[in-house]
Design a protein around this motif. Structure first.
Motif, PDB file in Angstrom:
ATOM      1  N   SER A  24      34.788 -23.504  19.063  1.00  0.00           N
ATOM      2  CA  SER A  24      35.255 -24.457  18.290  1.00  0.00           C
ATOM      3  C   SER A  24      34.271 -25.632  17.827  1.00  0.00           C
ATOM      4  CB  SER A  24      36.469 -25.094  18.714  1.00  0.00           C
ATOM      5  OG  SER A  24      36.181 -25.962  19.770  1.00  0.00           O
ATOM      6  N   TYR A  25      33.396 -25.835  18.542  1.00  0.00           N
ATOM      7  CA  TYR A  25      32.196 -26.891  18.077  1.00  0.00           C
ATOM      8  C   TYR A  25      32.820 -28.252  17.986  1.00  0.00           C
ATOM      9  CZ  TYR A  25      29.368 -22.728  17.181  1.00  0.00           C
ATOM     10  OH  TYR A  25      28.855 -21.381  17.436  1.00  0.00           O
ATOM     11  N   GLN A  26      33.844 -28.525  18.605  1.00  0.00           N
ATOM     12  CA  GLN A  26      34.416 -29.800  18.780  1.00  0.00           C
ATOM     13  C   GLN A  26      34.091 -30.788  19.605  1.00  0.00           C
ATOM     14  OE1 GLN A  26      38.395 -28.285  16.106  1.00  0.00           O
ATOM     15  NE2 GLN A  26      38.828 -29.086  18.431  1.00  0.00           N
ATOM     16  N   TYR A  27      34.182 -31.982  19.369  1.00  0.00           N
ATOM     17  CA  TYR A  27      33.983 -33.167  20.131  1.00  0.00           C
ATOM     18  C   TYR A  27      34.650 -34.390  19.942  1.00  0.00           C
ATOM     19  CZ  TYR A  27      30.686 -35.237  16.849  1.00  0.00           C
ATOM     20  OH  TYR A  27      30.304 -35.621  15.473  1.00  0.00           O
ATOM     21  N   LEU A  28      34.624 -35.205  20.879  1.00  0.00           N
ATOM     22  CA  LEU A  28      35.172 -36.597  20.677  1.00  0.00           C
ATOM     23  C   LEU A  28      34.092 -37.427  20.284  1.00  0.00           C
ATOM     24  CD1 LEU A  28      38.318 -37.413  23.024  1.00  0.00           C
ATOM     25  CD2 LEU A  28      38.417 -37.295  20.633  1.00  0.00           C
ATOM     26  N   ASP A  29      34.466 -38.168  19.160  1.00  0.00           N
ATOM     27  CA  ASP A  29      33.337 -39.125  18.901  1.00  0.00           C
ATOM     28  C   ASP A  29      33.907 -40.868  19.125  1.00  0.00           C
ATOM     29  OD1 ASP A  29      31.177 -40.458  17.769  1.00  0.00           O
ATOM     30  OD2 ASP A  29      31.873 -40.367  15.588  1.00  0.00           O
ATOM     31  N   LEU A  30      33.485 -41.631  19.974  1.00  0.00           N
ATOM     32  CA  LEU A  30      33.850 -42.968  19.995  1.00  0.00           C
ATOM     33  C   LEU A  30      33.067 -43.959  19.236  1.00  0.00           C
ATOM     34  CD1 LEU A  30      33.798 -42.997  24.186  1.00  0.00           C
ATOM     35  CD2 LEU A  30      35.507 -41.893  22.409  1.00  0.00           C
ATOM     36  N   GLY A  50      31.909 -34.545  25.063  1.00  0.00           N
ATOM     37  CA  GLY A  50      31.759 -33.037  24.804  1.00  0.00           C
ATOM     38  C   GLY A  50      30.679 -32.630  24.155  1.00  0.00           C
ATOM     39  N   ARG A  51      29.723 -33.392  23.802  1.00  0.00           N
ATOM     40  CA  ARG A  51      28.501 -33.080  22.677  1.00  0.00           C
ATOM     41  C   ARG A  51      27.207 -33.572  23.358  1.00  0.00           C
ATOM     42  NH1 ARG A  51      27.628 -34.160  16.351  1.00  0.00           N
ATOM     43  NH2 ARG A  51      25.607 -33.017  16.180  1.00  0.00           N
ATOM     44  N   SER A  52      26.392 -32.831  23.164  1.00  0.00           N
ATOM     45  CA  SER A  52      24.947 -33.179  23.731  1.00  0.00           C
ATOM     46  C   SER A  52      24.163 -33.625  22.433  1.00  0.00           C
ATOM     47  CB  SER A  52      24.278 -32.129  24.607  1.00  0.00           C
ATOM     48  OG  SER A  52      23.059 -32.181  24.880  1.00  0.00           O
ATOM     49  N   HIS A  53      23.071 -34.671  22.853  1.00  0.00           N
ATOM     50  CA  HIS A  53      22.076 -34.861  21.636  1.00  0.00           C
ATOM     51  C   HIS A  53      21.105 -33.672  21.931  1.00  0.00           C
ATOM     52  CE1 HIS A  53      23.690 -39.012  21.682  1.00  0.00           C
ATOM     53  NE2 HIS A  53      23.079 -38.999  20.522  1.00  0.00           N
ATOM     54  N   PHE A  54      20.714 -32.952  22.802  1.00  0.00           N
ATOM     55  CA  PHE A  54      19.907 -31.879  22.707  1.00  0.00           C
ATOM     56  C   PHE A  54      20.524 -30.645  22.316  1.00  0.00           C
ATOM     57  CE2 PHE A  54      18.398 -34.765  26.057  1.00  0.00           C
ATOM     58  CZ  PHE A  54      17.036 -34.573  25.880  1.00  0.00           C
ATOM     59  N   PRO A  55      20.095 -29.325  22.242  1.00  0.00           N
ATOM     60  CA  PRO A  55      20.666 -28.167  21.573  1.00  0.00           C
ATOM     61  C   PRO A  55      21.430 -27.561  22.866  1.00  0.00           C
ATOM     62  CG  PRO A  55      18.285 -27.891  21.758  1.00  0.00           C
ATOM     63  CD  PRO A  55      18.665 -29.310  21.900  1.00  0.00           C
ATOM     64  N   ASP A  56      22.365 -28.110  23.405  1.00  0.00           N
ATOM     65  CA  ASP A  56      23.097 -27.821  24.345  1.00  0.00           C
ATOM     66  C   ASP A  56      24.461 -27.326  24.153  1.00  0.00           C
ATOM     67  OD1 ASP A  56      20.913 -28.375  26.504  1.00  0.00           O
ATOM     68  OD2 ASP A  56      21.717 -30.318  26.205  1.00  0.00           O
ATOM     69  N   PRO A  57      25.010 -26.426  24.664  1.00  0.00           N
ATOM     70  CA  PRO A  57      26.465 -25.829  24.336  1.00  0.00           C
ATOM     71  C   PRO A  57      27.354 -26.973  24.330  1.00  0.00           C
ATOM     72  CG  PRO A  57      25.472 -24.341  26.159  1.00  0.00           C
ATOM     73  CD  PRO A  57      24.649 -25.649  25.952  1.00  0.00           C
ATOM     74  N   VAL A  58      28.195 -26.762  23.542  1.00  0.00           N
ATOM     75  CA  VAL A  58      29.315 -27.808  23.345  1.00  0.00           C
ATOM     76  C   VAL A  58      30.451 -27.407  24.483  1.00  0.00           C
ATOM     77  CG1 VAL A  58      31.339 -28.785  21.747  1.00  0.00           C
ATOM     78  CG2 VAL A  58      29.021 -28.000  20.900  1.00  0.00           C
ATOM     79  N   PHE A  59      30.936 -28.339  24.945  1.00  0.00           N
ATOM     80  CA  PHE A  59      31.910 -28.422  26.194  1.00  0.00           C
ATOM     81  C   PHE A  59      33.034 -27.442  26.037  1.00  0.00           C
ATOM     82  CE2 PHE A  59      35.723 -29.659  28.645  1.00  0.00           C
ATOM     83  CZ  PHE A  59      35.189 -29.542  30.018  1.00  0.00           C
ATOM     84  N   ALA A  60      33.278 -26.359  26.666  1.00  0.00           N
ATOM     85  CA  ALA A  60      34.505 -25.658  26.240  1.00  0.00           C
ATOM     86  C   ALA A  60      35.472 -25.974  27.557  1.00  0.00           C
ATOM     87  CB  ALA A  60      34.097 -24.260  26.235  1.00  0.00           C
ATOM     88  N   GLY A  61      36.631 -26.218  27.329  1.00  0.00           N
ATOM     89  CA  GLY A  61      37.552 -26.479  28.222  1.00  0.00           C
ATOM     90  C   GLY A  61      38.528 -27.540  27.915  1.00  0.00           C
ATOM     91  N   ALA A  62      39.030 -28.302  28.869  1.00  0.00           N
ATOM     92  CA  ALA A  62      39.948 -29.452  28.462  1.00  0.00           C
ATOM     93  C   ALA A  62      39.534 -30.680  29.153  1.00  0.00           C
ATOM     94  CB  ALA A  62      41.238 -28.976  29.136  1.00  0.00           C
ATOM     95  N   PHE A  63      39.922 -31.930  28.547  1.00  0.00           N
ATOM     96  CA  PHE A  63      39.711 -33.346  29.144  1.00  0.00           C
ATOM     97  C   PHE A  63      41.116 -34.141  29.292  1.00  0.00           C
ATOM     98  CE2 PHE A  63      35.714 -32.757  26.540  1.00  0.00           C
ATOM     99  CZ  PHE A  63      34.699 -32.980  27.526  1.00  0.00           C
ATOM    100  N   ASP A  64      41.099 -34.588  30.413  1.00  0.00           N
ATOM    101  CA  ASP A  64      42.253 -35.601  30.394  1.00  0.00           C
ATOM    102  C   ASP A  64      41.892 -36.767  31.096  1.00  0.00           C
ATOM    103  OD1 ASP A  64      44.968 -36.294  30.530  1.00  0.00           O
ATOM    104  OD2 ASP A  64      45.602 -34.806  32.173  1.00  0.00           O
TER     105      ASP A  64
END
Length: 915
Positions: A171-177, A296-310
């Motif tokens: 999904s390429y989704q992340y949280l932006d603070l 959930g996102r990296s400044h490097f070309p790493d995979p986006v986190f897949a899973g869940a946050f709580d």
């Protein structure tokens, strides 16, 4: 030069040439003249019903697969890309997922193939299960497109303390603070509950920084599998780190926390110290103001986190071990930021710290997408291609090729179901492509389409033209022309062969599209290019089973024996050559096209499908290895390659070229002898064909209804004598010319029968670059030697040839196994049998002595440097009308090959005694 003349001139050692009508391909051949309107038209699949036989048995395996395969698995990658629930489905894998080759940069293509499979399956059978599945998939893809046009929204899932935020893999989704979340603190605690759903390395929980130089992060897994905290002001080489000691368990909730107090960093996993670095000197304050604060996102070309946050919390101090342990069962909001993540709607998340730092859900590739876009990966694949100068499929892997498969599948779904949502999706995708490509300079387009394989676009031009036929939008026709690859088109239109070194399947479908463009625009070069291209491949780059390419690429014309390997004849190439051949037949219903269609369909296409049911995989070959002793691989690359996609399509349209109507519905072409029933609505008749061909050497057609028309029965080029037609049991006395049509014009009455006799003969076909390397045919059927040896088998057949060139005396039928024979102790079997037996499509002819009818003359068989022998020369003139004709030809051969007087006498005496 005709095929027969070509074979002789190239000194091919074949007892009887197969296709005398093949045109030769030359580098600067005279361009083909313009053709008028289509002279023949195929019938819709629904009008031609397969009945019991070889094709129906193969098709049944694929129909069962189509009925039972979980289509939510195909939709998973689309839903994930759009941030929609994936219903617990697991992507197929291989090329259709994130774990396969090039990280799944081709995902979505297989879904397009499956849509076409379902549409063709319904057309062939009428079963509602296939249209039901189509409508379900159309509805899901409509939801996907709608979701891509919106900002991402929360995907809520059961969490550790209620609801949680899920990031579906892909999904390429992340949280932006917001900026300033760390507030320049000199001590910090980062805390989060995480449920990683994949074991990808370097996926981030937190990553706060400017770039790849100044940052801090907490990763779930390093390359060695353990969690890591790192902070640096000088890039990776100056990181101060704390590593864990054990991997987190995918699919399980774990608590991660790290404390930093200016002198030490401590990493906790589930409340227990997992790592400590007492020499930490950097703090968040040392980093200064930072541009990005991501979860959930990296400044490097790493995979986006897949899973869940709580329950994500950030504290302005280093919590004690007891406080960290307390967080295991009782949440405590951080004073810098705190997110419960229990929202179930929208794309923002409240901050419980009291600072009002609302977090926003975003996509790494931006968004929302542009109108009409539909894919299983972001628009970035298409955008990046526009600046590429060379191919790199790990970055961009043929996005317009994937768009073609999706577009074709949507259109086929619409034509089958009349569900206007499918046409809307197809039309919208064309709108989107036009909006991108119409803005690009022509030079950019030419560069893009010439890149292997990132610029590959498959048969998209044909599909766009077909969409245009339904929408009438001028921009859709304009879009089709934006894919012109001018160098290729202009070269082929001029009759110039530029194919050597090109990727075969990247270019074959282009020409089918050019024919559709000619239909729509009348531009002559499109037609000329397609018609001139075909003889550049068939036969000079064609293997005996009909396929082409070595390691997916074309070699120089005539390079056959020298290219035999484990990676010949990519199955997609055969599929697309048949589509082109069929389209050319419409323009010019010439027997050469039907002969090639039969060769490839009855051999490579049928043989590419394993004769084994499988609910999960199509079991279709990618390459057909033609090296000695090759064992076919029916599950390459986890089962979702391009060839398995086209294999699904091939197996549900076996009947598409059995019959054509021509001359304004006044003629019926019977191109293939296949058990089937044709409903010719315009004439009010049915034609039922009953045969066990190719086990049976003939067929019987029965007319239902009354109508006047010309029945055109194909006389195969391999059927050199004995072709016989009976109408109502009366022999029709008219010439039957191999490689032509046998015409019967009359007013047909209900119940009329037409019986056709098609005698098979054994013959060999030699390779142009090594006449000693040959393949064996019995009628249309390629016979392979089943043997595990990895070197060429050697056979001597000429000594048992009959005067007509038939090699039957060299082969003994195996009782109970139709089309299986023994020769010199080796079993020969039809290539079309989908087994995993090691096989030899090619073998080496070894004829050391001149032998006629089993009589050895005692004279050595002279051979030239290229492997061509006197016997090859002699038998290339078969069939012989009489013994006298044969002896005369032997005398001529002895003279041509400059045998001594003694050897000539011995050879002639043997010839006279042999027959």
């Amino acid at each position: 030069m005709g095929r027969r003349g070509f074979l002789r001139g190239a000194a091919l050692a074949t007892a009887v040439p197969l296709l005398p009508a093949w045109p030769a391909a030359h580098a600067h051949a005279k361009p083909v003249q313009a053709a008028g309107p289509a002279l023949a038209e195929p019938f819709p699949l629904a009008d031609v019903k397969l009945t019991d036989g070889l094709f129906a048995a193969k098709r049944a395996l694929v129909l069962d697969h189509a009925r039972g395969y979980d289509v939510d698995r195909l939709l998973q990658v689309f839903r994930a890309n759009a941030g929609l629930p994936t219903l617990g489905a697991v992507a197929p894998g291989g090329w259709e997922g994130l774990d396969g080759e090039a990280n799944g940069n081709l995902r979505g293509h297989y879904t397009g193939h499956f849509l076409t499979l379902l549409a063709q399956a319904h057309a062939s059978t009428g079963e509602a299960v296939f249209t039901d599945r189509l409508r379900y998939m159309i509805g899901a893809l409509t939801e996907v497109r709608d979701a891509l046009r919106r900002d991402p929204v929360v995907l809520s899932t059961p969490g550790r303390f209620g609801r949680a935020l899920e990031h579906v893999r892909g999904s390429y989704q992340y949280l932006d603070l917001p900026a300033g979340v760390l507030a320049g603190t000199t001590a910090v605690t980062l805390s989060a509950w995480v449920r990683p759903d994949h074991d990808a390395s370097w996926t981030r929980v937190f990553d706060f920084g400017n770039d790849t130089t100044r940052y801090l992060f907490l990763a779930t897994r390093t390359a060695t599998g353990v969690p890591r905290f790192a902070i640096t002001t000088g890039g990776p080489g100056q990181e101060q780190v704390v590593d864990g000691t054990a991997p987190l368990s995918p699919g399980t909730w774990s608590h991660l926390a790290v404390t930093l107090d200016g002198t030490a960093g401590t990493l906790y996993v589930n409340g227990v110290v997992a790592g400590r670095n007492p020499a930490m000197t950097l703090t968040p304050a040392a980093l200064g103001p930072l541009a990005h604060h991501w979860i959930g996102r990296s400044h490097f070309p790493d995979p986006v986190f897949a899973g869940a946050f709580d329950q994500v919390d950030i504290f302005s101090r280093a919590l004690s071990a007891a406080e960290i342990a307390h967080l295991q069962h009782t949440p405590s909001p951080g004073d810098l930021a705190s997110y419960r993540l229990d929202e179930t709607t929208g794309s923002t998340f409240a901050d419980g710290s009291g600072r009002g730092l609302t977090a926003t859900l975003r996509r790494t590739w931006g968004g929302p997408s542009h109108p009409g876009f539909l894919a299983a990966y972001p628009e970035t694949q298409f955008i990046t291609l526009e600046s590429m100068t060379s191919g790199n499929y790990t970055v961009v892997w043929a996005p317009y090729y994937t768009a073609h498969k999706i577009l074709r599948g949507l259109l086929d779904a619409y034509l089958t179901t009349k569900d206007t949502r499918a046409l809307d999706l197809a039309s919208g995708l064309c709108d989107w492509m036009h909006s991108r490509l119409a803005k690009l300079p022509k030079a950019t387009l030419q560069r893009m389409w010439g890149i292997f394989s990132s610029g590959e676009f498959g048969g998209i031009v044909e599909a766009i033209c077909d969409v245009h036929a339904h929408t009438g939008k001028p921009e859709h026709l304009a879009l089709a022309r934006l894919f012109d690859l001018d160098h290729l088109i202009d070269s082929c239109a001029a009759g110039t062969d530029v194919l050597t070194g090109l990727h075969a399947n990247q270019h074959i479908p282009i020409f089918t599209g050019l024919l559709r463009l000619h239909d729509a625009t009348g531009e002559q070069r499109y037609l000329d290019a397609a018609r001139n291209f075909w003889p550049m491949v068939v036969p000079p780059r064609m293997y005996s089973i009909g396929g082409t390419s070595t390691g997916e690429f074309w070699r120089e014309p005539g390079a056959i024996a020298s290219t035999l390997s484990e990676v010949n004849a990519e199955t997609c190439c055969a599929h697309n050559l048949l589509k082109l051949t069929r389209a050319l037949f419409r323009r010019e219903p010439a027997p050469k096209y039907a002969d090639y269609y039969e060769r490839t369909l009855y051999n490579q296409i049928l043989g590419s499908k394993q004769d084994t049911p499988d609910p999960e995989k199509p079991r279709v070959t990618y390459f057909i290895g033609l090296a000695p002793g090759h064992v076919r691989d029916y599950t390459p690359k986890q089962g979702t390659t391009c060839c398995e996609g086209t294999g699904l399509e091939s197996a549900t349209k076996y009947q598409d070229s059995v019959y054509f109507r021509g001359d304004g519905d006044s003629a019926l072409y019977v191109n293939l002898y296949s058990p089937s029933t044709l409903t010719w609505t315009a004439k009010g008749v049915t034609i039922t064909q009953r045969t066990a061909f190719p086990v049976e050497q003939g067929t019987r057609l029965t007319i239902g209804g009354t109508a006047q028309f010309t029945l055109r029965l194909r006389v195969p080029a391999w059927c050199l004598d004995g072709f016989e037609v009976r109408v109502n049991n009366t022999v029709v006395t008219q010439p039957a010319v191999p490689g032509s049509y046998f015409d019967l014009t009359r007013t047909w009455q209900h119940g009329d029968t037409i019986s056709v006799r098609l005698p098979f003969r054994f013959r060999t076909e030699a390779t142009p670059d090594n006449p000693a390397v040959q393949s064996l045919f019995y009628g249309p059927v390629n016979l392979v030697a089943r043997d595990p040896r990895k070197t060429f088998l050697r056979f001597s057949f000429h000594g048992k040839a009959a005067l007509d060139g038939d090699l039957s005396d060299a082969f003994t039928p195996i009782p109970g196994k139709p089309l299986h024979f023994l020769a010199e102790g080796i079993e020969f079997a039809p290539f079309h049998e989908g087994t995993e037996d090691p096989a030899h499509v090619y073998f080496e002819r070894h004829e050391p002595a001149i032998v006629f009818g089993g009589l050895d003359s005692g004279v050595a068989n002279p051979v030239r440097a290229n492997g061509f022998t006197l016997l090859d020369d002699l038998w290339s003139h078969a069939p012989f009308r009489s013994k006298a004709d044969f002896v005369a030809r032997v005398r001529s051969a002895a003279r041509t090959w400059q045998l001594s007087a003694e050897d000539t006498a011995g050879v002639l005496a043997t010839a006279r005694a042999a027959y």
